[in-house]
Design a protein around this motif. Structure first.
Motif, PDB file in Angstrom:
ATOM      1  N   ALA A  41       0.871  -1.204  -0.067  1.00  0.00           N
ATOM      2  CA  ALA A  41       0.580   0.180  -0.062  1.00  0.00           C
ATOM      3  C   ALA A  41       0.548   1.115  -0.166  1.00  0.00           C
ATOM      4  CB  ALA A  41      -0.510  -0.141   1.457  1.00  0.00           C
ATOM      5  N   ARG A  42       0.746   2.188  -1.037  1.00  0.00           N
ATOM      6  CA  ARG A  42       1.538   3.666  -1.792  1.00  0.00           C
ATOM      7  C   ARG A  42       0.555   4.546  -1.144  1.00  0.00           C
ATOM      8  NH1 ARG A  42       5.980   1.999  -5.702  1.00  0.00           N
ATOM      9  NH2 ARG A  42       6.354   0.028  -5.632  1.00  0.00           N
ATOM     10  N   VAL A  43       1.083   4.812  -0.086  1.00  0.00           N
ATOM     11  CA  VAL A  43       0.140   7.090  -0.061  1.00  0.00           C
ATOM     12  C   VAL A  43       0.802   7.735   0.484  1.00  0.00           C
ATOM     13  CG1 VAL A  43      -1.299   7.149   2.253  1.00  0.00           C
ATOM     14  CG2 VAL A  43      -1.368   4.356   2.252  1.00  0.00           C
ATOM     15  N   TYR A  44       0.638   8.619  -0.161  1.00  0.00           N
ATOM     16  CA  TYR A  44       0.695  10.180   0.281  1.00  0.00           C
ATOM     17  C   TYR A  44       0.196  11.073   0.539  1.00  0.00           C
ATOM     18  CZ  TYR A  44       3.144  14.722  -1.829  1.00  0.00           C
ATOM     19  OH  TYR A  44       3.832  15.636  -0.990  1.00  0.00           O
ATOM     20  N   ASP A 101      -1.020   4.148  -4.199  1.00  0.00           N
ATOM     21  CA  ASP A 101      -2.812   4.362  -4.091  1.00  0.00           C
ATOM     22  C   ASP A 101      -3.317   4.661  -3.605  1.00  0.00           C
ATOM     23  OD1 ASP A 101      -1.957   0.940  -4.689  1.00  0.00           O
ATOM     24  OD2 ASP A 101      -0.332   1.247  -3.290  1.00  0.00           O
ATOM     25  N   ILE A 102      -3.017   5.593  -2.815  1.00  0.00           N
ATOM     26  CA  ILE A 102      -4.208   6.729  -2.102  1.00  0.00           C
ATOM     27  C   ILE A 102      -3.110   8.237  -1.666  1.00  0.00           C
ATOM     28  CG2 ILE A 102      -5.556   6.431   0.160  1.00  0.00           C
ATOM     29  CD1 ILE A 102      -5.884   3.968   0.364  1.00  0.00           C
ATOM     30  N   HIS A 103      -4.120   9.354  -1.766  1.00  0.00           N
ATOM     31  CA  HIS A 103      -3.732  10.394  -2.172  1.00  0.00           C
ATOM     32  C   HIS A 103      -4.522  10.509  -0.832  1.00  0.00           C
ATOM     33  CE1 HIS A 103      -2.119  14.928  -2.194  1.00  0.00           C
ATOM     34  NE2 HIS A 103      -1.388  14.033  -3.487  1.00  0.00           N
ATOM     35  N   THR A 104      -3.854  11.291  -0.079  1.00  0.00           N
ATOM     36  CA  THR A 104      -5.388  12.144   1.192  1.00  0.00           C
ATOM     37  C   THR A 104      -4.588  13.540   1.790  1.00  0.00           C
ATOM     38  OG1 THR A 104      -3.202  12.084   3.033  1.00  0.00           O
ATOM     39  CG2 THR A 104      -4.759   9.965   2.706  1.00  0.00           C
ATOM     40  N   GLY A 105      -5.365  14.171   2.236  1.00  0.00           N
ATOM     41  CA  GLY A 105      -5.527  15.445   2.339  1.00  0.00           C
ATOM     42  C   GLY A 105      -6.571  15.850   3.084  1.00  0.00           C
ATOM     43  N   GLY A 106      -6.693  16.852   3.719  1.00  0.00           N
ATOM     44  CA  GLY A 106      -7.827  17.822   4.379  1.00  0.00           C
ATOM     45  C   GLY A 106      -9.180  18.230   2.702  1.00  0.00           C
ATOM     46  N   GLY A 156      -3.107   9.376 -10.820  1.00  0.00           N
ATOM     47  CA  GLY A 156      -1.645  10.040 -11.098  1.00  0.00           C
ATOM     48  C   GLY A 156      -2.053   9.185  -9.507  1.00  0.00           C
ATOM     49  N   ALA A 157      -3.326   7.989  -8.667  1.00  0.00           N
ATOM     50  CA  ALA A 157      -3.652   7.513  -7.262  1.00  0.00           C
ATOM     51  C   ALA A 157      -4.954   7.006  -7.765  1.00  0.00           C
ATOM     52  CB  ALA A 157      -3.789   7.984  -6.388  1.00  0.00           C
ATOM     53  N   ARG A 158      -4.889   5.817  -7.306  1.00  0.00           N
ATOM     54  CA  ARG A 158      -5.847   4.695  -7.282  1.00  0.00           C
ATOM     55  C   ARG A 158      -7.599   5.986  -6.810  1.00  0.00           C
ATOM     56  NH1 ARG A 158      -4.938  -1.741  -8.410  1.00  0.00           N
ATOM     57  NH2 ARG A 158      -4.755  -1.136 -10.619  1.00  0.00           N
ATOM     58  N   LEU A 159      -7.518   5.860  -5.449  1.00  0.00           N
ATOM     59  CA  LEU A 159      -7.892   6.462  -4.727  1.00  0.00           C
ATOM     60  C   LEU A 159      -7.682   8.177  -4.034  1.00  0.00           C
ATOM     61  CD1 LEU A 159      -7.769   3.510  -1.884  1.00  0.00           C
ATOM     62  CD2 LEU A 159      -9.980   4.387  -3.489  1.00  0.00           C
ATOM     63  N   TRP A 160      -8.257   9.089  -3.845  1.00  0.00           N
ATOM     64  CA  TRP A 160      -8.115  10.053  -3.299  1.00  0.00           C
ATOM     65  C   TRP A 160      -8.937   9.929  -1.919  1.00  0.00           C
ATOM     66  CZ3 TRP A 160      -4.372  13.846  -5.231  1.00  0.00           C
ATOM     67  CH2 TRP A 160      -4.583  13.862  -6.522  1.00  0.00           C
ATOM     68  N   MET A 161      -8.731  10.201  -0.839  1.00  0.00           N
ATOM     69  CA  MET A 161      -8.782  10.305   0.190  1.00  0.00           C
ATOM     70  C   MET A 161      -8.670  11.768   1.141  1.00  0.00           C
ATOM     71  SD  MET A 161      -8.847   6.585   2.135  1.00  0.00           S
ATOM     72  CE  MET A 161      -9.787   6.203   2.922  1.00  0.00           C
ATOM     73  N   HIS A 162      -9.856  12.288   1.484  1.00  0.00           N
ATOM     74  CA  HIS A 162     -10.182  13.174   2.206  1.00  0.00           C
ATOM     75  C   HIS A 162     -11.129  13.520   3.749  1.00  0.00           C
ATOM     76  CE1 HIS A 162      -9.180  14.489  -2.288  1.00  0.00           C
ATOM     77  NE2 HIS A 162      -8.399  15.217  -1.340  1.00  0.00           N
ATOM     78  N   ASN A 163     -10.262  14.103   4.620  1.00  0.00           N
ATOM     79  CA  ASN A 163     -10.280  14.068   5.666  1.00  0.00           C
ATOM     80  C   ASN A 163     -11.570  15.356   6.106  1.00  0.00           C
ATOM     81  OD1 ASN A 163      -7.546  15.112   5.937  1.00  0.00           O
ATOM     82  ND2 ASN A 163      -8.777  16.718   8.072  1.00  0.00           N
ATOM     83  N   ASN A 164     -12.797  15.469   7.175  1.00  0.00           N
ATOM     84  CA  ASN A 164     -13.684  16.849   7.092  1.00  0.00           C
ATOM     85  C   ASN A 164     -12.217  18.257   8.490  1.00  0.00           C
ATOM     86  OD1 ASN A 164     -15.211  18.459   6.721  1.00  0.00           O
ATOM     87  ND2 ASN A 164     -16.726  16.514   6.334  1.00  0.00           N
ATOM     88  N   PHE A 165     -13.528  18.655   8.073  1.00  0.00           N
ATOM     89  CA  PHE A 165     -12.475  19.854   9.442  1.00  0.00           C
ATOM     90  C   PHE A 165     -13.178  19.640  10.347  1.00  0.00           C
ATOM     91  CE2 PHE A 165     -12.737  23.071   5.326  1.00  0.00           C
ATOM     92  CZ  PHE A 165     -10.425  22.757   5.512  1.00  0.00           C
ATOM     93  N   LEU A 166     -11.922  19.973  11.257  1.00  0.00           N
ATOM     94  CA  LEU A 166     -12.389  20.382  12.934  1.00  0.00           C
ATOM     95  C   LEU A 166     -12.489  21.502  12.588  1.00  0.00           C
ATOM     96  CD1 LEU A 166     -12.105  19.226  15.631  1.00  0.00           C
ATOM     97  CD2 LEU A 166     -10.042  20.813  15.716  1.00  0.00           C
ATOM     98  N   ILE A 167     -13.823  21.614  13.667  1.00  0.00           N
ATOM     99  CA  ILE A 167     -14.352  23.394  13.519  1.00  0.00           C
ATOM    100  C   ILE A 167     -14.735  23.835  14.879  1.00  0.00           C
ATOM    101  CG2 ILE A 167     -15.502  23.541  11.371  1.00  0.00           C
ATOM    102  CD1 ILE A 167     -18.369  22.761  13.097  1.00  0.00           C
ATOM    103  N   ASP A 168     -14.671  25.689  15.333  1.00  0.00           N
ATOM    104  CA  ASP A 168     -15.111  24.952  16.758  1.00  0.00           C
ATOM    105  C   ASP A 168     -16.197  26.093  16.371  1.00  0.00           C
ATOM    106  OD1 ASP A 168     -14.616  28.279  15.983  1.00  0.00           O
ATOM    107  OD2 ASP A 168     -12.561  27.665  16.394  1.00  0.00           O
ATOM    108  N   ARG A 169     -17.049  26.475  17.094  1.00  0.00           N
ATOM    109  CA  ARG A 169     -18.494  27.657  17.531  1.00  0.00           C
ATOM    110  C   ARG A 169     -18.898  28.524  16.699  1.00  0.00           C
ATOM    111  NH1 ARG A 169     -20.056  26.442  23.974  1.00  0.00           N
ATOM    112  NH2 ARG A 169     -20.126  23.921  23.170  1.00  0.00           N
ATOM    113  N   GLY A 170     -17.562  29.141  16.140  1.00  0.00           N
ATOM    114  CA  GLY A 170     -17.131  30.277  15.431  1.00  0.00           C
ATOM    115  C   GLY A 170     -16.892  29.542  13.625  1.00  0.00           C
TER     116      GLY A 170
END
Ligand code: AMP
Ligand code: ZN
Length: 488
Positions: free
Chosen positions: A31-34, A239-244, A275-289
């Motif tokens: 599994a190759r992940v960037y 295999d997988i490219h990640t980011g926010g 360039g990658a088979r899967l592009w995966m993204h995490n959602n945001f951490l937010i605060d009340r503002g």
């Protein structure tokens, strides 16, 4: 395990197709992940750290599923502008000017701070940290290969013409000329979405970080950096490219366009051309503002959580309680609840901590492990996985060695360290505390004596003194924590 269950097939959500897909490695067994790493011009806020907790949990899951993981995280130490629309200053040069230091010193300082935060969160080291400035010659070679067919030169630099590739912006779904960051900020751009591959140093100026290129002295564009480091270290496609999730809008569509150009311009109907088979993204951490941002000056850092007496791993647990694709709202109450949950886990695991782990044959434990595998294999169902870890930790009348092995296997994926954390690791002294721990213990011992002697006036007075010193006295706490230092 005797009759070992068939491992659950791993399915992950691909942002490119907006659907769950089976994980099929490009290279069998690997599994190759960037993961897009930080721009090291400032501290990371705890929202940024959510992106690395996610990438780490993904990596740990791939290891758990038996793949040989090669994970790369980059350090962006040049090229990221203050605006994603190719305008403004280089973030590094700006921070250097503001702090009266060199850009290299700024990069070294914030890289070290970032790595300390990762360490605090039990984020495993990647196979390699790729530092953007180490790859500039390769970036120039990459740009040369696509320059004639996909780029055009302006006084300010070399620009990528997004109309030269198929399906530009498919990852973002809604690329319009009015979309975020699409403001025409550079004179002469053919399309507002065109972006800089190379930025020339303006005539008469020098930058601290600049290199010679066929397009003049200057610096690479931020998007180019990730395409090149990914290709150099993992091959393409990987295999997988990640980011926010913010990277789904501009940074990753631009990386994809460059990769398509580099790889012969195939349509994105075949994900590999991106360039990658899967592009995966995490959602945001937010605060009340709302969304956390560094532009407001003050922002939440992991250090602040520690200063207020919270273990960083309580924050990791807080992240794991939510699905990585859901928004997560930060609150101190929520963090406090996560810390209590962690304390409870550590206390339950303590009973088997010193035991030797043995093969799991107990049906109940094996069932839990099987469910855990199914939860994590279903696009990283960490919230369910956590409850299964708790169930295993709380299980009574079960072989200690088998229980230890089960907890160890689960914790290797969730990365909380429940078998190694000591109670004292979770009792972090708030920075604002003035009373020493032994003074607290001594006052509590005197109070116990007063109570035994039915001298309730003395006992109450001691309690009031402790409260005044910022100590919460927790009589009869089920977790056995008799006191807690409050941060103010
Ligand atoms: P940056 O240094 O701005 O490139 O950000 C580093 C990583 O944090 C990127 O993957 C961003 O997408 C991600 N990120 C930025 N803000 C947040 C947030 N509030 N919540 C979660 N991830 C974030
Ligand atoms: Zn990137």
């Amino acid at each position: 395990m005797t009759d070992a269950p068939a491992p659950a097939p791993l399915r992950l959500f691909n942002s490119l197709t907006r659907s769950l897909e089976p994980f099929q490695p490009v290279h069998p067994g690997e599994a190759r992940v960037y993961s897009c790493g930080p721009t090291v011009y400032n501290y990371q806020h705890i929202g940024n750290m959510r992106a690395y907790v996610f990438a780490d949990t993904l990596g740990r899951t791939l290891s758990f599923k038996g793949y040989a993981l090669r994970h790369i995280i980059n350090i962006t130490d040049v090229g990221h502008l203050t605006s994603d629309a190719d305008a403004g200053d280089d973030k590094m040069e700006k921070a250097a000017a503001q702090q009266g230091k060199t850009a290299w010193d700024i990069a070294a300082f914030y890289t070290a701070e970032f790595k300390r935060d990762l360490d605090w969160l039990n984020v495993r080291d990647p196979a390699k940290w790729t530092v953007a400035t180490d790859y500039v010659p390769r970036m120039i070679e990459f740009a040369k290969r696509i320059a004639d067919t996909h780029c055009y030169e302006l006084d300010s630099g070399l620009y990528f013409d997004v109309s030269t590739v198929a399906d530009y912006g498919r990852l973002a779904r809604a690329v319009t000329d009015e979309g975020e960051g699409r403001i025409e900020e550079v004179d002469g751009k053919r399309h507002s979405a065109d972006f800089a591959i190379w930025r020339k140093t303006p005539a008469g100026e020098t930058r601290q970080m600049e290199w010679d290129s066929p397009w003049g002295r200057g610096a690479p564009g931020w998007h180019l950096e990730c395409s090149v480091m990914g290709e150099a270290e993992l091959g393409m496609p990987f295999d997988i490219h990640t980011g926010g999730i913010d990277h789904r809008e501009i940074h990753h569509p631009n990386e994809i366009a460059q990769n398509q150009a580099y790889r012969g311009c195939g349509s994105l109907d075949c994900a590999e051309h991106s360039g990658a088979r899967l592009w995966m993204h995490n959602n945001f951490l937010i605060d009340r503002g709302g969304k956390m941002s560094k532009s407001t000056g003050e922002f939440l850092r992991l250090q602040l959580l520690v200063d207020r007496g919270y273990s960083p791993l309580a924050y990791r647990l807080m992240c794991l309680q939510a699905h990585y694709r859901s928004e997560l709202e930060f609150s101190w109450e929520g963090l406090g609840a996560a810390l209590t949950r962690l304390k409870r886990l550590v206390m339950a695991a303590a009973t088997v901590r010193e035991t030797e782990g043995t093969a799991v044959t107990d049906r109940r434990l094996a069932d839990l492990l099987e469910k855990f595998d199914a939860a994590m294999s279903d696009d990283l169902g960490t919230a369910v996985a956590l409850t299964l870890l708790e169930e295993a930790a709380a299980m009574k009348k079960v072989d200690a060695g088998q229980k230890r092995a089960t907890l160890a296997a689960m914790d290797a994926v969730l990365g909380l360290g429940v078998l190694t954390l000591e109670r004292t690791d979770l009792r972090i002294r708030p920075k604002s505390a003035t009373i020493a721990e032994d003074e607290i213990e001594a006052a509590l011992a005197r109070r116990k004596e007063a109570r035994a002697a039915k001298d309730f006036a003395a006992s109450d007075a001691l309690r009031d003194e402790l409260i005044a010193a910022g100590v919460e006295v927790m009589d009869g706490d089920p977790l056995g924590w008799d006191w807690r230092l409050e941060a103010n």
